[in-house]
Design a protein around this motif. Structure first.
Motif, mmCIF file in Angstrom:
data_model
loop_
_atom_site.group_PDB
_atom_site.id
_atom_site.type_symbol
_atom_site.label_atom_id
_atom_site.label_comp_id
_atom_site.label_asym_id
_atom_site.label_seq_id
_atom_site.Cartn_x
_atom_site.Cartn_y
_atom_site.Cartn_z
ATOM 1 N N ALA A 33 0.860 -1.180 0.000
ATOM 2 C CA ALA A 33 0.000 0.000 0.000
ATOM 3 C C ALA A 33 0.894 1.226 0.000
ATOM 4 O O ALA A 33 1.708 1.398 0.913
ATOM 5 N N PRO A 34 0.800 2.057 -1.004
ATOM 6 C CA PRO A 34 1.688 3.225 -1.088
ATOM 7 C C PRO A 34 1.201 4.328 -0.171
ATOM 8 O O PRO A 34 0.050 4.309 0.265
ATOM 9 N N PRO A 35 2.069 5.307 0.118
ATOM 10 C CA PRO A 35 1.607 6.478 0.870
ATOM 11 C C PRO A 35 0.581 7.255 0.043
ATOM 12 O O PRO A 35 0.486 7.056 -1.167
ATOM 13 N N ARG A 36 -0.158 8.113 0.715
ATOM 14 C CA ARG A 36 -1.165 8.907 0.019
ATOM 15 C C ARG A 36 -0.752 10.372 -0.022
ATOM 16 O O ARG A 36 -0.187 10.896 0.939
ATOM 17 N N ARG A 37 -1.075 10.985 -1.126
ATOM 18 C CA ARG A 37 -0.969 12.436 -1.215
ATOM 19 C C ARG A 37 -2.411 12.911 -1.264
ATOM 20 O O ARG A 37 -3.068 12.790 -2.301
ATOM 21 N N GLY A 38 -2.910 13.360 -0.137
ATOM 22 C CA GLY A 38 -4.357 13.563 -0.022
ATOM 23 C C GLY A 38 -4.995 12.189 0.026
ATOM 24 O O GLY A 38 -4.577 11.338 0.806
ATOM 25 N N ARG A 39 -5.974 11.960 -0.820
ATOM 26 C CA ARG A 39 -6.583 10.632 -0.862
ATOM 27 C C ARG A 39 -5.941 9.751 -1.919
ATOM 28 O O ARG A 39 -6.281 8.583 -2.040
ATOM 29 N N TYR A 40 -5.107 10.350 -2.715
ATOM 30 C CA TYR A 40 -4.595 9.630 -3.881
ATOM 31 C C TYR A 40 -3.322 8.855 -3.578
ATOM 32 O O TYR A 40 -2.418 9.356 -2.905
ATOM 33 N N ARG A 41 -3.253 7.651 -4.097
ATOM 34 C CA ARG A 41 -2.042 6.845 -3.948
ATOM 35 C C ARG A 41 -0.871 7.527 -4.641
ATOM 36 O O ARG A 41 -1.009 8.018 -5.759
ATOM 37 N N SER A 42 0.266 7.487 -3.998
ATOM 38 C CA SER A 42 1.451 8.147 -4.539
ATOM 39 C C SER A 42 2.584 7.124 -4.683
ATOM 40 O O SER A 42 3.114 6.622 -3.702
#
Lengths: 133, 133
Positions: A33-42
């Motif tokens: 699971a990647p980190p999120r930038r806001g709600r979006y996967r980054s």
DNA sequence: CTTGAGTCTGTAGTCGCTACAGATGGCATC
DNA sequence: GATGCCATCTGTAGCGACTACAGACTCAAG
């Protein structure tokens, strides 16, 4: 340099892997699971590499479980080359068995199509062949 | 003579088709719902024939929808031979495409396994190949 | 009368995705 | 600031072709 953050759409474009599939891989734990930038996967460069690995392994017909194993072995350094080889060799056997199956089908089908074309059977040769073993 | 009533277990034995699969075929309308003797399904010779047909068609790789079509054509008499041939020819193309795919996999896998065995790569050749396209 | 094998229905799981529905996010344009 | 539009989000359900139960019943033999 390969580490600029990208969104899932860009990852999809770079790897040729469907967006829904990427999320699916995350759900089943094949991709982290990647980190999120806001709600979006980054995503970063590592993800592009890993997902490319998965895609190429899938193209060679490995199951997702086998891909999981390959990823683990890939992380394990060169000591695991023998294990990788065994996995690949056993998968190769599978592939060869499937080819053999398909070739059997091919022979029978080609023969039936030819017989249908010849057309000297009173009924249909393929139907006939299917009805009595 | 082929019409003594048999139960599902015997039908399964005679056709080599799993009991659960027979019931599944009934559910999806591929096999007709047979009459019951008490609560038990009671099959006759026709059913043995039809299920054998289905099995053999499946062994040739036809999908269940294709099998359905073949069954309909089989009931239609000899006029349908051309249609059967077309169906088979198109399925044959599928089979050949799948063989080609598998052969590609086979080539790559066999090459990788050989490279692993040679073992002069610093890392694992297969892992290496998977990481960079 | 009990035991065991066979059968019944209905539901859920398998694999590897794919396809929605319906809610947000963020940017450009009017 | 409102509008449009694309991208993304979550969650769920569907595909094909079975397979695997759970839990109830039927039936014949010992």
């Amino acid at each position: 340099m390969a580490d600029q953050a990208i969104q899932i759409g860009e990852l999809s474009r770079r790897t040729g892997c469907n967006i829904e599939t990427i999320r699916y891989y995350e759900r089943i734990g094949l991709m982290p699971a990647p980190p999120r930038r806001g709600r979006y996967r980054s995503y970063g460069g590592d993800d592009v590499g890993r997902l490319g690995f998965v895609r190429r392994a899938r193209e060679l017909g490995f199951t997702l479980d086998e891909v999981r194993a390959l990823l683990a072995l890939a992380a394990g350094g060169q000591a695991s080359c023998a294990e990788v080889r065994d996995l690949a060799a056993s998968h190769l056997q599978d592939v060869r068995a499937r080819i053999a199956d398909l070739k059997r089908m091919e022979r029978v089908l080609a023969g039936s199509v030819r017989a249908c074309e010849a057309g000297q059977d009173p009924g249909c040769p393929l139907i006939h062949a299917l009805y009595a073993a």
